[in-house]
Every structure is written in C-alpha cells, then in structure tokens.
Motif scaffolding. Structure first.
Motif, short mmCIF file in Angstrom:
data_model
loop_
_atom_site.label_atom_id
_atom_site.label_comp_id
_atom_site.label_asym_id
_atom_site.label_seq_id
_atom_site.Cartn_x
_atom_site.Cartn_y
_atom_site.Cartn_z
N LEU A 29 3.54 39.60 32.25
CA LEU A 29 4.89 39.15 31.86
C LEU A 29 6.02 40.31 32.79
O LEU A 29 5.63 41.33 32.83
CB LEU A 29 5.28 39.42 30.42
N THR A 30 6.68 39.67 33.59
CA THR A 30 7.65 40.36 34.36
C THR A 30 9.12 40.24 33.95
O THR A 30 9.42 38.89 33.73
CB THR A 30 7.41 40.02 35.91
N ILE A 31 9.72 41.27 33.71
CA ILE A 31 11.39 41.02 33.06
C ILE A 31 12.06 41.53 34.18
O ILE A 31 11.81 42.72 34.87
CB ILE A 31 11.31 41.86 31.83
N ILE A 32 12.97 40.87 34.89
CA ILE A 32 13.76 41.11 35.85
C ILE A 32 15.35 41.26 35.68
O ILE A 32 15.79 40.24 35.32
CB ILE A 32 13.59 40.07 37.00
N PRO A 33 15.78 42.54 35.33
CA PRO A 33 17.24 42.66 35.16
C PRO A 33 18.03 42.31 36.52
O PRO A 33 17.68 42.50 37.54
CB PRO A 33 17.23 44.15 34.82
N ARG A 34 19.12 41.46 36.19
CA ARG A 34 19.95 41.14 37.33
C ARG A 34 21.55 41.61 36.92
O ARG A 34 21.60 41.89 35.66
CB ARG A 34 19.98 39.78 37.61
N LYS A 35 22.24 41.49 37.80
CA LYS A 35 23.72 41.94 37.50
C LYS A 35 24.17 40.73 36.58
O LYS A 35 24.11 39.54 36.79
CB LYS A 35 24.53 41.99 38.70
N SER A 36 24.80 41.09 35.59
CA SER A 36 25.61 40.24 34.58
C SER A 36 26.76 39.61 35.05
O SER A 36 27.36 40.30 35.72
CB SER A 36 25.43 40.60 32.98
N GLU A 37 27.02 38.33 34.61
CA GLU A 37 28.17 37.79 35.09
C GLU A 37 29.55 38.78 34.41
O GLU A 37 29.31 38.89 32.98
CB GLU A 37 28.47 36.37 34.65
N GLY A 38 30.58 38.97 35.05
CA GLY A 38 31.65 39.67 34.55
C GLY A 38 31.53 41.23 34.54
O GLY A 38 32.30 42.13 34.39
N ASN A 39 30.32 41.33 34.82
CA ASN A 39 29.97 43.03 35.08
C ASN A 39 30.46 43.34 36.42
O ASN A 39 29.95 43.00 37.54
CB ASN A 39 28.77 43.45 35.03
N LYS A 40 31.67 44.31 36.63
CA LYS A 40 32.21 44.40 37.76
C LYS A 40 31.43 45.56 38.80
O LYS A 40 31.31 45.47 39.93
CB LYS A 40 33.68 45.41 37.51
N ALA A 41 30.48 46.58 38.06
CA ALA A 41 29.84 47.39 39.09
C ALA A 41 28.44 46.84 39.24
O ALA A 41 28.06 46.23 38.26
CB ALA A 41 29.68 48.76 37.99
N SER A 42 28.16 47.03 40.41
CA SER A 42 26.89 46.60 41.15
C SER A 42 25.82 47.60 40.53
O SER A 42 25.90 48.92 40.66
CB SER A 42 26.91 46.61 42.42
#
Length: 138
Positions: A29-42
C-alpha cells in the motif's frame, strides 16, 4: 480504518493510493501526498514523500486498526507536525520580510530629500595672478 487514519493528512494534502499484490501473498500500500487544491504554499519534498507499507492484507488491516498508536498513525502524526513547523517557519519568514520592507520604507521616508548641490567654487586657474608666485599645490 484507512480513511480515519489518514484524516490528519487529508486536512493538508490530496492523497493518492497505489495497491500492488505481491507474488507471495503480500500487498504493498503506497500513500502519495500531493498539493491540495486551494493550498497556496507548495509542500516541501519531505512532506510529500510517499508512505509505503508491505505486508499481508491481514497485517495491514491490523496495523490500520491500531489507529494513532500504530506505525502508520505515528508516521502521519510526525508528517503533520513537520507540515505545521514548515508552515510556521514560512509565516515567520513572511512576517520578517514584511517588517523589513516596512522598516526600509520608514527609513527612506524619514531621510531628508536629497539636497541640490551648491554651485561649485570656480576652479583655480593654472596661471597665478600678477605679482603672485606660482603654487606647487594647484
């Protein structure tokens, strides 16, 4: 259990999942966090590093059942803490930048306007006035 365990990450990131069955009855099981929409900071590289668990399906279910006390729960808590620290540092850096800009603007406003230069004194002539000796300093 999986979604409940991941709620702290979901508040900050969009998550992708990858499930791969292994030849020996294991599952990765691989969980991949990504930048969420609306989040200004990278997000920083350490924040979005994938989380992988390889075990049998029963072992993964058991780990997820532990919730915040399990390894995945603890890892997610650490990631959330890291994200909070980075957000605080970014906010502090932005505050310092704003304060420096305001200080510079106030300093420039307080300085008197540039004075116009006074007319320069006429340059001494190379020739001495009649009756005066020539100077070595001119």
């Amino acid at each position: 259990m999986l979604i409940t365990s991941l709620l702290p990450l979901l508040s900050r990131y969009s998550l992708g999942f990858d499930l791969v069955a292994g030849p020996d009855g294991t599952v990765t099981l691989t969980i991949i966090p990504r930048k969420s929409e609306g989040n200004k900071a990278s997000p920083e590289a350490g924040e979005v590093r994938p989380i992988s668990i390889t075990a049998t399906a029963a072992e993964i279910d058991e780990e997820l059942a532990r919730g915040a006390d399990g390894a995945l729960g603890q890892l997610i808590a650490i990631r959330k803490e890291l994200g909070d620290q980075i957000a605080e540092q970014r906010a502090a850096a932005e505050t310092a930048k704003t304060a420096k800009t305001a200080k510079t603007a106030a300093k420039l406003k307080a300085e008197p306007a540039a004075k116009t230069p006074s007319p320069a004194a006429p340059a001494p002539s190379a020739e001495p006035a009649p009756g005066e000796p020539a100077s070595l300093w001119d």
